[in-house]
Design a protein around this motif. Structure first.
Motif, PDB file in Angstrom:
ATOM      1  N   PRO A 148      14.194 -59.736  -3.884  1.00 24.14           N
ATOM      2  CA  PRO A 148      13.673 -59.367  -2.524  1.00 24.14           C
ATOM      3  C   PRO A 148      12.360 -58.496  -2.801  1.00 24.14           C
ATOM      4  N   GLY A 202       7.084 -59.924  -3.614  1.00 16.84           N
ATOM      5  CA  GLY A 202       5.907 -60.522  -3.089  1.00 16.84           C
ATOM      6  C   GLY A 202       5.576 -62.007  -3.045  1.00 16.84           C
ATOM      7  N   GLU A 211       7.214 -64.896   6.399  1.00 15.02           N
ATOM      8  CA  GLU A 211       7.172 -63.548   7.183  1.00 15.02           C
ATOM      9  C   GLU A 211       6.929 -62.537   5.875  1.00 15.02           C
ATOM     10  N   THR A 212       6.220 -61.334   5.937  1.00  8.39           N
ATOM     11  CA  THR A 212       6.033 -60.476   4.804  1.00  8.39           C
ATOM     12  C   THR A 212       6.585 -59.107   5.228  1.00  8.39           C
ATOM     13  N   GLY A 213       6.997 -58.225   4.511  1.00 10.40           N
ATOM     14  CA  GLY A 213       7.654 -57.041   4.899  1.00 10.40           C
ATOM     15  C   GLY A 213       7.908 -56.103   3.633  1.00 10.40           C
ATOM     16  N   ASP A 262      -1.681 -55.210  -9.799  1.00 16.47           N
ATOM     17  CA  ASP A 262      -2.729 -54.410  -9.563  1.00 16.47           C
ATOM     18  C   ASP A 262      -2.184 -52.816  -9.914  1.00 16.47           C
TER      19      ASP A 262
HETATM   20  N1  LIG Z   1       0.370 -53.571  -4.792  1.00 15.69           N
HETATM   21  C1  LIG Z   1       1.068 -54.861  -4.450  1.00 15.69           C
HETATM   22  N2  LIG Z   1       1.776 -54.861  -3.258  1.00 15.69           N
HETATM   23  C2  LIG Z   1       2.282 -56.175  -2.953  1.00 15.69           C
HETATM   24  C3  LIG Z   1       1.611 -57.407  -3.547  1.00 15.69           C
HETATM   25  N3  LIG Z   1       2.019 -58.350  -3.147  1.00 15.69           N
HETATM   26  C4  LIG Z   1       2.950 -58.092  -2.251  1.00 15.69           C
HETATM   27  N4  LIG Z   1       2.861 -56.674  -1.868  1.00 15.69           N
HETATM   28  C5  LIG Z   1       3.682 -55.862  -1.074  1.00 15.69           C
HETATM   29  O1  LIG Z   1       5.259 -55.974  -1.478  1.00 15.69           O
HETATM   30  C6  LIG Z   1       5.951 -56.058  -0.232  1.00 15.69           C
HETATM   31  C7  LIG Z   1       6.824 -57.028  -0.177  1.00 15.69           C
HETATM   32  O2  LIG Z   1       6.407 -58.364  -0.112  1.00 15.69           O
HETATM   33  P1  LIG Z   1       6.901 -59.778   0.332  1.00 15.69           P
HETATM   34  O3  LIG Z   1       5.771 -60.848   0.232  1.00 15.69           O
HETATM   35  O4  LIG Z   1       7.434 -59.447   1.675  1.00 15.69           O
HETATM   36  O5  LIG Z   1       7.944 -59.945  -0.746  1.00 15.69           O
HETATM   37  P2  LIG Z   1       9.158 -61.059  -0.990  1.00 15.69           P
HETATM   38  O6  LIG Z   1      10.492 -60.194  -0.161  1.00 15.69           O
HETATM   39  O7  LIG Z   1       9.366 -61.317  -2.241  1.00 15.69           O
HETATM   40  O8  LIG Z   1       8.873 -61.969  -0.021  1.00 15.69           O
HETATM   41  C8  LIG Z   1       4.902 -55.867   0.958  1.00 15.69           C
HETATM   42  O9  LIG Z   1       4.956 -54.389   1.543  1.00 15.69           O
HETATM   43  C9  LIG Z   1       3.777 -56.366   0.353  1.00 15.69           C
HETATM   44  O10 LIG Z   1       2.428 -55.994   1.271  1.00 15.69           O
HETATM   45  C10 LIG Z   1       0.617 -56.902  -4.628  1.00 15.69           C
HETATM   46  O11 LIG Z   1       0.062 -57.870  -5.322  1.00 15.69           O
HETATM   47  N5  LIG Z   1       0.181 -55.819  -5.099  1.00 15.69           N
END
Ligand SMILES: Nc1nc2c(ncn2[C@@H]2O[C@H](COP(=O)(O)OP(=O)(O)O)[C@@H](O)[C@H]2O)c(=O)[nH]1
Ligand SMILES: [Mg+2]
Length: 377
Positions: free
Chosen positions: A73, A76, A90-92, A249
């Motif tokens: 989780p 990203g 959904e993102t969070g 990044d």
């Molecule tokens: N610094 C940074 N933060 C990221 C990047 N990609 C996602 N995030 C942040 O990481 C957090 C989790 O992202 P999410 O896409 O919901 O992750 P998931 O749980 O794997 O689906 C969010 O606050 C995003 O904005 C990235 O390339 N760089």
């Protein structure tokens, strides 16, 4: 035997394997334990299927190939899916925001690639944690696994162990072992090479754990106990996997270099989903790894359609082409003519099983009396 008792046995064997130091003296014992564990896990699958779990999970596959996005989780995954595709994931900033498998579609060359965000794959999935069984059954069916890590969650070991436990073999190939069962006559074990891992009767002991008492095992390579167990279990899937490192990044060059070493034998692809860095390179790696081939359909007596090839995958044959073409070719097919790398000579006549190659030109011939129209790709 009640359910809990099977789970208890599995846990007990897993623990014994973990707690037994591996050396020459214990390797046979560990081999037998691994066989026992594989048999117990097969039993667990059988029971889950009997209860209606583990099959028919509602993810409709579409496109020319399907990629499963797998990672802890918050690394990203949803952000990436949203960047690459038109998915609404959904993102969070917190864990477990996504609770179901979310599909998205992306284009690469002429191919459409479905990407599935599979957040439910967590340690413990095989025991049913977080809809884990359903997710594992979907992972077993994808054409490619895209692992995703970030600088904070970079240890994939537990996830890979979960996949291994569910019979998924990553970046491997089936062992060269041929097994036949018979009703009587005992078990014959032979090999074309010297067996350095399965000496001292271990192969026979492992076979007996699987209830193989009569038949033959022929080794065409110096297989390990794990490989023999895979061959005996018979339900293993061999899936190609790539590794993406997200949030690059946030990485210094030194941290990047350290991750490259740490993640061997993967060749990680560094991206920043948020800042859209490295995404084209990632999609290219995915596209190449899926090994698409382009087939040009040539209607009888007319030129080939070189504008819109039919997209298949390496290893696909005429049968797969028929499935992609309109009409009832599966029923009316008579033969095909092939020009290109897969043909022994230009215009070779072939059947359904003929394996095609990239940029082959194919004419499909249908049975007399069937509609002659063979539509273009
Ligand atoms: N610094 C940074 N933060 C990221 C990047 N990609 C996602 N995030 C942040 O990481 C957090 C989790 O992202 P999410 O896409 O919901 O992750 P998931 O749980 O794997 O689906 C969010 O606050 C995003 O904005 C990235 O390339 N760089
Ligand atoms: Mg998510």
């Amino acid at each position: 035997m009640p359910m809990s008792s099977l789970e208890e046995q599995i846990t007990a064997v897993e623990e014994e394997i973990r707690d037994t130091p591996y050396n020459k003296a214990t390797s046979s014992h560990i081999g037998r334990l691994k066989a026992k564990l594989a048999v117990l896990r097969l039993e667990r699958e059988t029971r889950a299927k009997g209860r209606g779990g583990g099959t028919g999970y509602a993810v409709r596959k579409s496109g020319h190939a399907t990629v499963g996005l797998v990672g802890y989780p918050s690394v990203g995954k949803s952000t990436l899916l949203n960047r690459l595709t038109a998915a609404e994931s959904e993102t969070g900033a917190y864990d477990f925001t996504t609770v179901s498998i979310i599909p998205g579609m992306l284009r690469w060359g002429g191919a459409s690639i479905q990407i599935l965000d599979m957040p439910g794959l967590v340690p413990g999935a095989a025991r049913g944690k977080g809809r884990g069984r359903e997710v594992l059954s979907v992972v077993r069916s994808v054409d490619l696994i895209l692992f995703m890590i970030d600088p904070e969650h970079s240890n994939l070991r537990a996830l890979i162990a979960e996949l291994e436990g569910a019979g998924v073999r990553i970046n491997g190939r089936p062992p060269k072992i041929v097994i036949a069962r018979t009703d009587r006559g005992g078990l014959t074990i032979s090999s074309t090479v010297r067996l350095s891992h399965l000496a001292g009767g271990l192969a026979g002991q492992i076979a007996r754990e699987f209830g193989l008492h009569n038949g033959s095992i022929v080794f065409r390579e110096d297989a390990t106990a794990d490989q023999l167990i895979d061959a005996l279990a018979g339900n293993r899937v061999y899936v190609t996997a790539l590794l993406a490192v997200n949030k690059s990044d946030l990485l210094t060059p030194a941290e990047r270099a350290r991750l490259v070493l740490e993640q061997r034998p993967f060749d990680p692809i560094f991206v920043s989903a948020r800042d859209r860095l490295g995404l084209d390179a990632l999609v290219d790696r995915i596209g190449h790894a899926l090994r698409f081939i382009r087939i040009y359909v040539k209607p009888p007596g007319r030129p080939a359609d070189t504008e819109e090839p039919v997209i298949l995958r390496e290893g696909d044959g005429v049968q797969a082409l028929l499935a992609r073409l309109p009409g009832e070719l599966d029923r009316t097919f008579r033969s095909a003519q092939v020009w290109g790398r897969s043909a022994r000579f230009p215009g070779q006549t072939v059947g359904r099983d003929h394996v095609l190659a990239d940029e082959d030109i194919v004419t499909v011939l249908v049975a007399r009396g069937a509609a002659r129209a063979v539509a273009q790709g």
